[in-house]
Design a protein around this motif. Structure first.
Motif, PDB file in Angstrom:
ATOM      1  N   LEU A  78       0.912  -1.324   0.095  1.00  0.00           N
ATOM      2  CA  LEU A  78       0.274   0.120  -0.051  1.00  0.00           C
ATOM      3  C   LEU A  78       0.697   1.261   0.058  1.00  0.00           C
ATOM      4  O   LEU A  78       0.290   2.468  -0.506  1.00  0.00           O
ATOM      5  N   ILE A  79       2.191   1.086   0.672  1.00  0.00           N
ATOM      6  CA  ILE A  79       2.888   2.453   0.617  1.00  0.00           C
ATOM      7  C   ILE A  79       2.965   3.106  -0.868  1.00  0.00           C
ATOM      8  O   ILE A  79       2.859   4.307  -0.822  1.00  0.00           O
ATOM      9  N   PRO A  80       3.499   2.436  -1.882  1.00  0.00           N
ATOM     10  CA  PRO A  80       3.647   3.164  -3.244  1.00  0.00           C
ATOM     11  C   PRO A  80       2.564   3.902  -3.356  1.00  0.00           C
ATOM     12  O   PRO A  80       2.263   5.119  -4.065  1.00  0.00           O
ATOM     13  N   PHE A  81       1.268   3.198  -3.415  1.00  0.00           N
ATOM     14  CA  PHE A  81      -0.310   3.682  -3.670  1.00  0.00           C
ATOM     15  C   PHE A  81      -0.406   4.881  -2.749  1.00  0.00           C
ATOM     16  O   PHE A  81      -1.061   5.899  -3.429  1.00  0.00           O
ATOM     17  N   TYR A  82      -0.241   4.811  -1.461  1.00  0.00           N
ATOM     18  CA  TYR A  82      -0.331   5.909  -0.598  1.00  0.00           C
ATOM     19  C   TYR A  82       0.279   7.100  -1.110  1.00  0.00           C
ATOM     20  O   TYR A  82      -0.040   8.314  -1.208  1.00  0.00           O
ATOM     21  N   TRP A  83       1.685   6.938  -1.439  1.00  0.00           N
ATOM     22  CA  TRP A  83       2.705   7.872  -1.908  1.00  0.00           C
ATOM     23  C   TRP A  83       2.033   8.640  -3.305  1.00  0.00           C
ATOM     24  O   TRP A  83       2.285   9.909  -3.457  1.00  0.00           O
ATOM     25  N   MET A  84       1.581   8.010  -3.872  1.00  0.00           N
ATOM     26  CA  MET A  84       0.962   8.390  -5.177  1.00  0.00           C
ATOM     27  C   MET A  84      -0.134   9.254  -5.065  1.00  0.00           C
ATOM     28  O   MET A  84      -0.206  10.571  -5.462  1.00  0.00           O
ATOM     29  N   ILE A  85      -1.093   9.001  -4.027  1.00  0.00           N
ATOM     30  CA  ILE A  85      -2.032   9.950  -3.327  1.00  0.00           C
ATOM     31  C   ILE A  85      -1.688  11.043  -2.994  1.00  0.00           C
ATOM     32  O   ILE A  85      -2.062  12.486  -2.912  1.00  0.00           O
ATOM     33  N   VAL A  86      -0.247  11.084  -1.907  1.00  0.00           N
ATOM     34  CA  VAL A  86      -0.162  12.175  -1.385  1.00  0.00           C
ATOM     35  C   VAL A  86       0.749  13.156  -2.261  1.00  0.00           C
ATOM     36  O   VAL A  86       0.417  14.446  -1.921  1.00  0.00           O
ATOM     37  N   THR A  87       1.288  12.633  -3.401  1.00  0.00           N
ATOM     38  CA  THR A  87       1.908  13.389  -4.103  1.00  0.00           C
ATOM     39  C   THR A  87       0.935  14.258  -4.845  1.00  0.00           C
ATOM     40  O   THR A  87       1.014  15.307  -5.426  1.00  0.00           O
ATOM     41  N   ALA A  88      -0.053  13.364  -5.322  1.00  0.00           N
ATOM     42  CA  ALA A  88      -1.307  13.978  -6.221  1.00  0.00           C
ATOM     43  C   ALA A  88      -1.788  15.150  -5.656  1.00  0.00           C
ATOM     44  O   ALA A  88      -2.044  16.442  -6.491  1.00  0.00           O
ATOM     45  N   PHE A  89      -1.792  15.265  -4.401  1.00  0.00           N
ATOM     46  CA  PHE A  89      -2.472  16.479  -3.557  1.00  0.00           C
ATOM     47  C   PHE A  89      -1.427  17.535  -3.055  1.00  0.00           C
ATOM     48  O   PHE A  89      -1.773  18.381  -2.356  1.00  0.00           O
ATOM     49  N   ARG A  90      -0.171  17.393  -3.678  1.00  0.00           N
ATOM     50  CA  ARG A  90       0.927  18.350  -2.927  1.00  0.00           C
ATOM     51  C   ARG A  90       1.154  19.358  -3.988  1.00  0.00           C
ATOM     52  O   ARG A  90       1.210  19.218  -5.243  1.00  0.00           O
ATOM     53  N   ASP A  91       1.390  20.623  -3.548  1.00  0.00           N
ATOM     54  CA  ASP A  91       1.908  21.627  -4.414  1.00  0.00           C
ATOM     55  C   ASP A  91       3.078  21.436  -5.166  1.00  0.00           C
ATOM     56  O   ASP A  91       3.886  20.667  -4.673  1.00  0.00           O
ATOM     57  N   VAL A  92       3.054  21.656  -6.449  1.00  0.00           N
ATOM     58  CA  VAL A  92       4.045  21.624  -7.403  1.00  0.00           C
ATOM     59  C   VAL A  92       5.551  21.750  -6.864  1.00  0.00           C
ATOM     60  O   VAL A  92       6.359  21.252  -6.955  1.00  0.00           O
ATOM     61  N   GLY A  93       5.431  22.931  -5.993  1.00  0.00           N
ATOM     62  CA  GLY A  93       6.786  23.553  -5.596  1.00  0.00           C
ATOM     63  C   GLY A  93       7.235  22.325  -4.561  1.00  0.00           C
ATOM     64  O   GLY A  93       8.464  22.618  -4.339  1.00  0.00           O
ATOM     65  N   TYR A  94       6.515  21.655  -3.886  1.00  0.00           N
ATOM     66  CA  TYR A  94       7.019  20.676  -2.926  1.00  0.00           C
ATOM     67  C   TYR A  94       6.971  19.309  -3.481  1.00  0.00           C
ATOM     68  O   TYR A  94       6.806  18.313  -2.680  1.00  0.00           O
ATOM     69  N   THR A  95       7.305  19.200  -4.623  1.00  0.00           N
ATOM     70  CA  THR A  95       7.253  17.755  -5.342  1.00  0.00           C
ATOM     71  C   THR A  95       8.012  16.434  -4.624  1.00  0.00           C
ATOM     72  O   THR A  95       7.545  15.683  -4.250  1.00  0.00           O
ATOM     73  N   PHE A  96       9.249  17.090  -4.204  1.00  0.00           N
ATOM     74  CA  PHE A  96       9.983  16.082  -3.747  1.00  0.00           C
ATOM     75  C   PHE A  96      10.085  16.149  -2.258  1.00  0.00           C
ATOM     76  O   PHE A  96      11.164  15.549  -1.606  1.00  0.00           O
ATOM     77  N   ASP A  97       9.100  16.830  -1.667  1.00  0.00           N
ATOM     78  CA  ASP A  97       8.965  16.989  -0.140  1.00  0.00           C
ATOM     79  C   ASP A  97       8.798  15.482   0.110  1.00  0.00           C
ATOM     80  O   ASP A  97       8.035  14.856  -0.326  1.00  0.00           O
ATOM     81  N   SER A  98       9.738  14.913   1.316  1.00  0.00           N
ATOM     82  CA  SER A  98       9.622  13.582   1.614  1.00  0.00           C
ATOM     83  C   SER A  98       8.707  13.461   3.125  1.00  0.00           C
ATOM     84  O   SER A  98       8.841  12.297   3.616  1.00  0.00           O
TER      85      SER A  98
END
Lengths: 291, 340
Positions: A37-57
């Motif tokens: 589930l983690i990669p799937f979760y990561w996709m959703i988190v990134t989908a809702f993240r501001d483009v300026g923080y693309t690589f925020d971990s």
């Protein structure tokens, strides 16, 4: 059970061992759960993240925005994702309906009737389901270009049938073999013809199997990439192809957040479908592999 | 079976001789009517399959023996096409362009490396998926709270389209991505040979292990619990129970699962095509075919025919020598053993 020992020492030892084993089971289960589930979760988190923080971990939702979804559907950026979704829906829908129409009858005969060459027919169907898509793409590319079908829906639906129909026949055959066919016999004894027995008794009984197979067929067709990437144009492009060649706000820069948003849009309906019909889908996936 | 019901309709008490004759006639009629029914029910599907598979394949084989139109690489004269004999096949198998060896970097020079890459991906992913899938299946077969949640969770990677999976892992393996941050590394994952290959392998394992696990789980569930209890009573260790009971009994399901996965891995296209576009030694046979299509149909047709034959050969070896009999497991028990 065999353990009838009244001695308390081995009993507690056994219980401790059992508890240890169940502890290990939970740890393993948690690992599998996270890994899936983690990669799937990561996709959703990134989908809702501001483009300026693309690589925020940061591992949870931060800098939440809908912008990426707007980018996905932004015609001004050259993305026609709404159209792509409709294309996928249409191609996968028609493929599923056609495959089921033809597959139900074939599967009924394969699971119920005695006839010569049954083994051969099943072998052919299975062989067809494992057929490499590239072996079709080359001749079809030329054929469709010659007859002006390049960039039409039938140019995508026809090759899709080549792998969805065998899947449908195979899955349905396995399902049909497990059904309570005595009821058909009773209907025949009560005076139904074989055709009537099929229509009035078997069809309602078979509906869940057909429905599950329809989901599997739809997912297989919805996920198809190779054929669509070669035989579609801007008008008929499906979502998988659109996601692979996505255009972002900046040229020459991979629009990660927008792509993850697009991936989320495409995936969420499938995931919901899969979670609702989990049991049936597992039964359908494994039908035929075990006997 | 209802099929046996029909001959029973023969009169109850005729003389021995007529009884035999009538029974034969009855059986014959039943068999013919079933055969006719089967013919009409199956032919539409078979005709449709023939149209969408057999016709293109025959077409591809015919194309494979034709010359491609275009400029001859040596003489620079426009070639009109025409029969080519086995030239297209020689072009790939011997990596010959015209009369010389294909220049490095051209598609023609990549055939054997693509075969190697394809088989490397196939062997590594299927081995990893089998081992991991087996472990997952064993866990999922146990009874514990949240088991159905786990079974639902493993379906998620399976349901995600491969194209999305590729993009997702491409992002995870980006230079500034989470993988490098998590492991404190600074690897250009999709930019050099081995990291690119491992990125693809990990993505594939993530996506398809659940499928493997579910097939193995289905195999595990048909083993009766009493067998294990009996072995326990007889003092078999956990390892002995695994190798003496679980493995042999789950083998038929396992072999079918491995066969499916091997044939699927041999035609791998989506992941490398999206993650690396086949660069850095990740060109599989499918990618090579697609790259060739726009440079010459007939040559691509020859290559796709070779790919098809390789996959067919592997399937044949599996079914013939390793006993992965998917057809037998799909055939109703009554007809089992009639052929083969």
């Amino acid at each position: 059970m065999t353990a009838v020992s009244i001695d308390s020492a081995p009993k507690t030892a056994a219980r401790r061992r059992e508890r240890l084993a169940s502890g290990r089971t939970y740890i393993s289960a948690a690992l599998i759960f996270i890994w899936c589930l983690i990669p799937f979760y990561w996709m959703i988190v990134t989908a809702f993240r501001d483009v300026g923080y693309t690589f925020d971990s940061t591992p949870f939702f931060t800098h939440v925005t809908w912008d990426n979804f707007n980018t996905v559907f932004s015609e001004s950026l050259g993305n026609h994702f709404g159209r792509n979704l409709l294309n996928s829906l249409f191609v996968a829908g028609v493929t599923t309906v056609v495959a089921l129409l033809f597959g139900v009858f074939a599967a009924y005969a394969l699971s119920r009737l005695e006839f010569r060459f049954k083994f051969l027919v099943l072998g052919f169907v299975l062989g067809a389901s494992m057929f490499p898509g590239v072996a079709l793409v080359t001749p079809l590319f030329q054929l469709f270009t010659n007859i002006g079908w390049y960039g039409t829906y039938q140019a995508l639906i026809i090759p899709n049938i080549s792998f969805v129909l065998p899947l449908t026949v195979y899955t349905l055959t396995s399902f049909f073999r497990e059904m309570p066919w005595e009821l058909e016999e009773s209907a025949r004894i009560d005076g139904c013809t074989q055709g009537q027995a099929f229509r009035k008794v078997i069809m309602p009984l078979a509906a869940p199997a057909v429905f599950t197979t329809a989901i599997l067929a739809f997912i297989a067709s919805w996920n198809e990439f190779l054929i669509a990437s070669q035989l579609s144009n801007d008008q008929t492009k499906t979502v998988t192809v659109a996601i692979a060649y996505f255009a972002g706000a900046q040229a020459h820069q991979e629009p990660y957040t927008a792509v993850m948003a697009a991936g989320t849009v495409v995936t969420i309906p499938l995931v919901i479908l899969v979670l609702i019909f989990q049991r049936k889908i597992v039964a359908g996936l494994t039908a035929g592999a075990v006997k | 079976m209802s099929t046996l019901a029909q001959p029973k309709r023969a009169p109850e008490t005729p003389s021995p001789k007529t009884k035999k004759v009538q029974k034969e006639v009855g059986q014959d009629r039943a068999a013919t009517s079933q055969g006719r029914w089967a013919f009409w029910l199956i032919s539409p599907a078979l005709v449709l399959l023939a149209v969408v598979i057999v016709y293109p394949v025959v077409n591809a084989i015919i194309m494979a023996f034709q010359k491609d139109q275009g400029l001859d690489p040596v003489t620079k004269v426009f070639v009109q096409g025409g029969p080519a004999g086995f030239d297209n096949f020689v072009h790939w198998l011997a990596q010959q362009c015209g009369s010389a060896a294909c220049a490095p970097g051209t598609l023609g020079a990549q055939f054997w490396s693509a075969v190697g890459t394809t088989f490397f991906f196939t062997v590594v992913t299927v081995v990893l998926e089998t081992v991991l899938g087996f472990w997952m299946a064993v866990i999922m077969a146990r009874t514990f709270r949240g088991r159905s949640a786990l079974r639902a969770a493993v379906l998620v990677p399976w349901a995600i389209p491969t194209a999305v999976t590729a993009k997702l892992w491409f992002f995870i393996f980006a230079f500034d991505g989470i993988a490098n941050k998590l492991f404190g590394t600074a690897i250009l994952w999709t930019g050099s040979e081995w990291p690119a290959r491992w990125a693809i392998i990990i993505s594939d394992v993530w996506k398809t292990t659940p499928f493997m696990a579910l097939l193995i789980l289905a195999g595990l569930q048909i083993i009766p619990a009493e067998v294990y209890e009996a072995a326990k009573v007889d003092g078999a260790s956990a390892w002995q129970r695994f190798t003496q009971i679980t493995l042999p009994l789950v083998k038929p399901a396992l072999m079918v699962a491995v066969l499916f996965r091997v044939l699927d891995a041999l035609r791998m296209y989506d992941l490398p095509a999206i993650m690396t576009q086949g660069s850095n030694g990740t060109t599989t046979l499918s990618i090579l075919v697609v790259d060739q299509i726009r440079q010459g149909f007939n040559s691509a047709a020859a290559l796709s025919t070779i790919t098809f034959l390789i996959i067919f050969l592997v399937a044949f070896i599996f079914v013939r020598f390793l006993g992965a009999n998917a057809v037998a497991s799909a055939t109703p028990k009554t007809t089992k053993g009639q052929e083969k």
